[in-house]
Enzyme design. Structure first.
Site, PDB file in Angstrom:
ATOM      1  N   ASN A   9       0.874  -1.175   0.000  1.00 33.68           N
ATOM      2  CA  ASN A   9       0.000   0.000   0.000  1.00 33.68           C
ATOM      3  C   ASN A   9       0.908   1.221   0.000  1.00 33.68           C
ATOM      4  O   ASN A   9       1.493   1.555   1.022  1.00 33.68           O
ATOM      5  CB  ASN A   9      -0.899  -0.025   1.241  1.00 33.68           C
ATOM      6  CG  ASN A   9      -1.706   1.253   1.392  1.00 33.68           C
ATOM      7  OD1 ASN A   9      -1.743   2.093   0.487  1.00 33.68           O
ATOM      8  ND2 ASN A   9      -2.362   1.412   2.532  1.00 33.68           N
ATOM      9  N   TRP A  10       1.006   1.839  -1.168  1.00 35.56           N
ATOM     10  CA  TRP A  10       1.951   2.956  -1.294  1.00 35.56           C
ATOM     11  C   TRP A  10       1.412   4.236  -0.641  1.00 35.56           C
ATOM     12  O   TRP A  10       2.147   5.213  -0.509  1.00 35.56           O
ATOM     13  CB  TRP A  10       2.241   3.227  -2.774  1.00 35.56           C
ATOM     14  CG  TRP A  10       3.074   2.166  -3.447  1.00 35.56           C
ATOM     15  CD1 TRP A  10       3.458   0.958  -2.924  1.00 35.56           C
ATOM     16  CD2 TRP A  10       3.634   2.233  -4.766  1.00 35.56           C
ATOM     17  NE1 TRP A  10       4.216   0.272  -3.836  1.00 35.56           N
ATOM     18  CE2 TRP A  10       4.337   1.019  -4.983  1.00 35.56           C
ATOM     19  CE3 TRP A  10       3.598   3.180  -5.795  1.00 35.56           C
ATOM     20  CZ2 TRP A  10       5.013   0.761  -6.182  1.00 35.56           C
ATOM     21  CZ3 TRP A  10       4.262   2.910  -6.983  1.00 35.56           C
ATOM     22  CH2 TRP A  10       4.959   1.721  -7.170  1.00 35.56           C
ATOM     23  N   LYS A  11       0.149   4.247  -0.276  1.00 43.76           N
ATOM     24  CA  LYS A  11      -0.466   5.447   0.315  1.00 43.76           C
ATOM     25  C   LYS A  11      -0.216   6.656  -0.605  1.00 43.76           C
ATOM     26  O   LYS A  11      -0.135   6.486  -1.811  1.00 43.76           O
ATOM     27  CB  LYS A  11       0.035   5.649   1.743  1.00 43.76           C
ATOM     28  CG  LYS A  11      -0.151   4.373   2.588  1.00 43.76           C
ATOM     29  CD  LYS A  11       0.072   4.551   4.047  1.00 43.76           C
ATOM     30  CE  LYS A  11      -0.165   3.218   4.762  1.00 43.76           C
ATOM     31  NZ  LYS A  11      -0.010   3.300   6.203  1.00 43.76           N
ATOM     32  N   HIS A  94      -9.532   1.396   4.859  1.00 44.43           N
ATOM     33  CA  HIS A  94      -8.261   1.551   5.566  1.00 44.43           C
ATOM     34  C   HIS A  94      -8.461   2.494   6.755  1.00 44.43           C
ATOM     35  O   HIS A  94      -9.230   3.447   6.674  1.00 44.43           O
ATOM     36  CB  HIS A  94      -7.195   2.097   4.612  1.00 44.43           C
ATOM     37  CG  HIS A  94      -5.822   2.018   5.184  1.00 44.43           C
ATOM     38  ND1 HIS A  94      -5.354   2.936   6.102  1.00 44.43           N
ATOM     39  CD2 HIS A  94      -4.827   1.105   5.015  1.00 44.43           C
ATOM     40  CE1 HIS A  94      -4.120   2.593   6.455  1.00 44.43           C
ATOM     41  NE2 HIS A  94      -3.778   1.490   5.818  1.00 44.43           N
ATOM     42  N   GLU A  96      -6.772   4.840   7.799  1.00 43.62           N
ATOM     43  CA  GLU A  96      -6.522   6.259   7.484  1.00 43.62           C
ATOM     44  C   GLU A  96      -7.731   6.877   6.792  1.00 43.62           C
ATOM     45  O   GLU A  96      -8.008   8.071   6.965  1.00 43.62           O
ATOM     46  CB  GLU A  96      -5.239   6.381   6.640  1.00 43.62           C
ATOM     47  CG  GLU A  96      -4.003   6.124   7.501  1.00 43.62           C
ATOM     48  CD  GLU A  96      -2.818   5.508   6.773  1.00 43.62           C
ATOM     49  OE1 GLU A  96      -2.797   5.506   5.529  1.00 43.62           O
ATOM     50  OE2 GLU A  96      -1.908   5.011   7.471  1.00 43.62           O
ATOM     51  N   GLU A 166      -5.343  -4.689  10.597  1.00 37.74           N
ATOM     52  CA  GLU A 166      -4.296  -3.677  10.779  1.00 37.74           C
ATOM     53  C   GLU A 166      -4.560  -2.887  12.056  1.00 37.74           C
ATOM     54  O   GLU A 166      -5.318  -1.911  12.036  1.00 37.74           O
ATOM     55  CB  GLU A 166      -4.280  -2.716   9.589  1.00 37.74           C
ATOM     56  CG  GLU A 166      -3.989  -3.366   8.260  1.00 37.74           C
ATOM     57  CD  GLU A 166      -3.391  -2.372   7.269  1.00 37.74           C
ATOM     58  OE1 GLU A 166      -2.342  -2.691   6.716  1.00 37.74           O
ATOM     59  OE2 GLU A 166      -3.960  -1.288   7.068  1.00 37.74           O
ATOM     60  N   GLY A 233       2.874  -1.113   4.255  1.00 42.57           N
ATOM     61  CA  GLY A 233       2.946   0.312   3.936  1.00 42.57           C
ATOM     62  C   GLY A 233       4.379   0.718   3.634  1.00 42.57           C
ATOM     63  O   GLY A 233       4.891   0.498   2.537  1.00 42.57           O
ATOM     64  N   GLY A 234       5.053   1.294   4.633  1.00 38.05           N
ATOM     65  CA  GLY A 234       6.386   1.865   4.450  1.00 38.05           C
ATOM     66  C   GLY A 234       7.369   0.979   3.695  1.00 38.05           C
ATOM     67  O   GLY A 234       8.041   1.453   2.765  1.00 38.05           O
TER      68      GLY A 234
HETATM   69  P1  13P Z   1       3.130   0.378   7.669  1.00 37.12           P
HETATM   70  O1  13P Z   1       3.597  -0.917   7.055  1.00 37.12           O
HETATM   71  O2  13P Z   1       3.872   1.572   7.173  1.00 37.12           O
HETATM   72  O3  13P Z   1       3.024   0.297   9.154  1.00 37.12           O
HETATM   73  O4  13P Z   1       1.618   0.601   7.129  1.00 37.12           O
HETATM   74  C1  13P Z   1       0.694  -0.421   7.237  1.00 37.12           C
HETATM   75  C2  13P Z   1      -0.516  -0.067   6.462  1.00 37.12           C
HETATM   76  O5  13P Z   1      -1.252   0.820   6.817  1.00 37.12           O
HETATM   77  C3  13P Z   1      -0.776  -0.817   5.225  1.00 37.12           C
HETATM   78  O6  13P Z   1      -2.042  -0.563   4.742  1.00 37.12           O
END
Ligand code: 13P
Length: 251
Positions: A9-11, A94, A96, A166, A233-234
């Site tokens: 998930n590149w956000k 998600h 967020e 998550e 994510g990261g």
């Molecule tokens: P991180 O791997 O950066 O903690 O993010 C997780 C995430 O929100 C994936 O959707």
């Protein structure tokens, strides 16, 4: 049998040029992966990344969508638009989106149903805040998210759905849930699916863990009975890290 999925998930990261560069550098690692793999990229990069992915096993995903096909919804993206871009997966609900854009279980439910109607594969996110975890009510919280999020969704649709647990306190914090904590919740979700849809369907549903997943903790997480991969994510923004994650378990 459930085939694991490693999804990035590149956000809100990567311009189109940067997205193309990263995608190109992920292709060799995706080709050698024994698990299913996907990258969920920003809307603006979907078309160009899709071109790079043509003919590869790395699937294309989006990070959100509106449930309607078209209309007066300024700034939104519809399932038809994702279909046109040959998107396979779409992340829905998600934390967020729930936190910063006021998405509720009700809106998430509408989006899941719409995604399924349009042949997309939703990755449905659930998970509790630190406050809820500290109060010890995380299972009730996640159960509620699932009961409402899955309203009206029939058991034959489950094979198209991936659930991602998550915990919010583990997202982007470097504080991964322990593999035991992650397994406990993923097992709980599978039991709940069993009560809602029957044993068979529950056995087949893919459940991911997400929250500070890195090459050095993926092995232990994936060794758990009820964890079928990760939403990353990261670490999905680093070609080296995501290549290592996609090749988890490989010699
Ligand atoms: P991180 O791997 O950066 O903690 O993010 C997780 C995430 O929100 C994936 O959707």
């Amino acid at each position: 049998m459930r085939k694991p999925l490693i999804a990035g998930n590149w956000k809100m990261n990567k311009t189109i040029a940067e997205a193309v560069e990263l995608t190109e550098s992920l292709l060799p690692g995706a080709a050698s992966a024994t698990v299913e793999t996907a990258i969920c990229v920003p809307f603006t990069a979907l078309q160009e990344v899709g071109r790079v992915l043509e003919g590869s096993s790395l699937a294309l995903g989006a990070q959100n969508m509106h449930e309607e096909e078209s209309g007066a919804y300024t700034g939104e993206i519809s399932p038809l638009m994702l279909n046109e871009l040959k998107v396979t997966y779409v992340i829905l609900g998600h934390s967020e989106r729930r936190m910063y854009f006021a998405e509720t279980d009700r809106t998430v439910n509408g989006k899941i149903r719409s995604a399924l109607r349009h042949g997309l594969r939703p990755i449905v996110c659930v998970g509790e805040s630190l406050e809820i975890r500290e109060a010890g009510t995380q299972k009730d919280w996640v159960k509620d998210q699932i009961l409402q999020g899955f309203e009206g969704i029939s058991g034959d649709m489950l094979e198209r759905i991936t659930i991602a647990y998550e915990p919010i306190w583990a997202i982007g914090t470097g504080r991964t849930a322990s593999s035991a904590q992650a397994e406990e919740m993923c097992g709980f979700i599978r039991d709940l699916m069993g009560r809602m849809y029957g044993e068979n369907a529950a056995c087949g549903v893919r459940i991911l863990y997400g929250g500070s997943v890195k090459p050095d903790n993926i092995g232990e997480l994936m060794s758990m009975d009820n964890i079928d991969g990760a939403l990353v994510g990261g670490a999905s923004l680093s070609a080296a890290d995501f290549t290592a994650l996609m090749n988890v378990g490989a010699e």
